[in-house]
Design an enzyme around this catalytic site. Structure first.
Site, short mmCIF file in Angstrom:
data_model
loop_
_atom_site.label_atom_id
_atom_site.label_comp_id
_atom_site.label_asym_id
_atom_site.label_seq_id
_atom_site.Cartn_x
_atom_site.Cartn_y
_atom_site.Cartn_z
N SER A 30 0.89 0.55 5.56
CA SER A 30 1.45 1.62 6.38
C SER A 30 2.04 0.95 7.61
O SER A 30 1.76 -0.22 7.90
CB SER A 30 0.31 2.57 6.79
OG SER A 30 0.69 3.35 7.90
N TYR B 41 -8.48 4.37 9.50
CA TYR B 41 -7.25 4.18 8.71
C TYR B 41 -6.55 2.88 9.14
O TYR B 41 -6.15 2.07 8.31
CB TYR B 41 -6.34 5.38 8.94
CG TYR B 41 -5.09 5.44 8.10
CD1 TYR B 41 -5.12 6.01 6.83
CD2 TYR B 41 -3.87 4.96 8.58
CE1 TYR B 41 -3.96 6.09 6.05
CE2 TYR B 41 -2.71 5.04 7.82
CZ TYR B 41 -2.77 5.60 6.55
OH TYR B 41 -1.63 5.68 5.79
P1 NAD Z 1 -1.49 11.96 -0.93
O1 NAD Z 1 -2.62 12.63 -0.23
O2 NAD Z 1 -0.33 12.77 -1.39
O3 NAD Z 1 -2.04 11.12 -2.18
C1 NAD Z 1 -3.20 10.32 -2.08
C2 NAD Z 1 -3.90 10.32 -3.42
O4 NAD Z 1 -5.05 9.46 -3.32
C3 NAD Z 1 -4.39 11.71 -3.85
O5 NAD Z 1 -3.91 12.01 -5.15
C4 NAD Z 1 -5.90 11.58 -3.80
O6 NAD Z 1 -6.58 12.37 -4.77
C5 NAD Z 1 -6.10 10.09 -4.04
N1 NAD Z 1 -7.41 9.64 -3.57
C6 NAD Z 1 -7.96 9.80 -2.35
N2 NAD Z 1 -9.23 9.35 -2.34
C7 NAD Z 1 -9.50 8.88 -3.59
C8 NAD Z 1 -10.63 8.30 -4.20
N3 NAD Z 1 -11.80 8.13 -3.55
N4 NAD Z 1 -10.54 7.93 -5.51
C9 NAD Z 1 -9.39 8.14 -6.20
N5 NAD Z 1 -8.28 8.69 -5.67
C10 NAD Z 1 -8.34 9.06 -4.37
O7 NAD Z 1 -1.03 10.79 0.08
P2 NAD Z 1 0.30 9.90 0.14
O8 NAD Z 1 0.99 10.25 1.39
O9 NAD Z 1 1.03 9.89 -1.14
O10 NAD Z 1 -0.38 8.48 0.40
C11 NAD Z 1 -0.44 7.44 -0.57
C12 NAD Z 1 -0.68 6.12 0.14
O11 NAD Z 1 0.40 5.85 1.01
C13 NAD Z 1 -1.95 6.11 0.99
O12 NAD Z 1 -2.59 4.85 0.89
C14 NAD Z 1 -1.41 6.31 2.40
O13 NAD Z 1 -2.26 5.76 3.36
C15 NAD Z 1 -0.10 5.55 2.29
N6 NAD Z 1 0.87 5.92 3.30
C16 NAD Z 1 1.32 7.21 3.38
C17 NAD Z 1 2.24 7.52 4.35
C18 NAD Z 1 2.77 8.91 4.49
O14 NAD Z 1 3.42 9.17 5.51
N7 NAD Z 1 2.60 9.80 3.56
C19 NAD Z 1 2.73 6.55 5.24
C20 NAD Z 1 2.24 5.26 5.11
C21 NAD Z 1 1.33 4.95 4.14
#
Ligand code: NAD
Length: 255
Positions: A137, A150
């Site tokens: 991130s 985080y």
């Molecule tokens: P999201 O909430 O849409 O998806 C996250 C997924 O992870 C979900 O399907 C959830 O069920 C799964 N998950 C969570 N805990 C779990 C566990 N214990 N076991 C198995 N699965 C689990 O989130 P997103 O925005 O798509 O994020 C995906 C990745 O990208 C994350 O690592 C997040 O930190 C990173 N990220 C997101 C953003 C953003 O702005 N959305 C920015 C930077 C990084």
């Protein structure tokens, strides 16, 4: 990618992971989704073609991570591409940050990527080919207020990626970390809604005045932009790209 590869994507029931899974599936990979929840986008056809598999997984548990890899190897023989994507957010000041949440954040976003990397390494070494992509991130590089768990996990992921790159290099295994700023997914939409309530602003105002304040482009990133980066890093043309952070932040860290 020359021959069909097996790609394991964690947290791919939703958001960025779902887009990565669809992209790699469309490029011909066998796709394995590991998540707490079943994805709703993998059609029966994909399952019937035996090119898609959902493995219910709780990444906070070591035995679940181990069982996941055993299942993928049983179905497809190996894991060629590992995308450690699952994650979640918790917002609170340091002095109130619950220890149990801190532990879980490190388990899901740092320990699980370490364990899964460890379990897939022997197979990748044997094949002399592997791609490991860790979803970092912008918070792998800079901090924001009230996100200690985080930010610590995402910074740790950079160290894990660099170590993996050094050890994997002689065996044709690359490891990289992608560092997006705010991507339009359920994870961020929940945060925008919570901030709107706290600050008494509309969703649009929170998006532009709070979330995109540091963005030069002033636009949310779309999941497809991140998936395209994953696709490139998985290609044979990217075989010399390893140990690096790939920032997609609309110019956030240019200031
Ligand atoms: P999201 O909430 O849409 O998806 C996250 C997924 O992870 C979900 O399907 C959830 O069920 C799964 N998950 C969570 N805990 C779990 C566990 N214990 N076991 C198995 N699965 C689990 O989130 P997103 O925005 O798509 O994020 C995906 C990745 O990208 C994350 O690592 C997040 O930190 C990173 N990220 C997101 C953003 C953003 O702005 N959305 C920015 C930077 C990084």
């Amino acid at each position: 990618m020359s021959d069909p590869k097996t790609a394991l994507i964690t947290g791919a029931a939703s958001g960025i992971g779902a887009e990565i899974a669809k992209t790699l599936f469309n490029e011909g990979c066998h796709v394995v989704v590991a998540d707490l929840n079943e994805p709703d986008y993998l059609s029966n056809l994909a399952y019937e073609m035996q090119r898609a598999l959902y493995v219910p997984t709780d990444l906070s548990k070591q035995e679940s991570c181990e069982a996941l890899i055993a299942r993928v190897v049983q179905e497809f023989g190996s894991v060629d591409i590992l995308v450690n994507n699952a994650g979640f957010q918790h917002i609170s000041p340091l002095e109130d940050f619950p220890e149990s949440v801190w532990d879980k954040m490190l388990q899901v976003m740092l320990t699980a990527p370490f364990l899964l990397t460890r379990y897939v390494f022997p197979g990748m070494k044997q094949k002399q080919w592997g791609r490991i992509i860790n979803m970092g991130s912008i918070h792998s590089q800079v901090a924001s207020l009230n996100k200690a768990g985080y930010i610590a996990a995402k910074h740790g992921l950079v160290g894990l990626t660099k170590s993996t790159a050094l050890e994997g290099g002689p065996f044709g295994i690359t490891a990289n970390v992608i560092c997006p700023a705010y991507v339009r997914t359920p994870l961020v939409e929940q945060q925008i809604a919570a901030q709107a309530e706290t600050l008494g602003l509309s969703l649009e105002e929170v998006e532009s005045q709070v979330f995109l304040k540091a963005s030069a482009t002033g636009k949310m990133i779309e999941p497809a932009e991140v998936a395209a980066m994953v696709s490139y890093l998985c290609s044979d043309q990217a075989k010399s790209i390893t140990g690096s952070c790939w920032t997609i932040d609309g110019g956030w860290t240019a200031q």
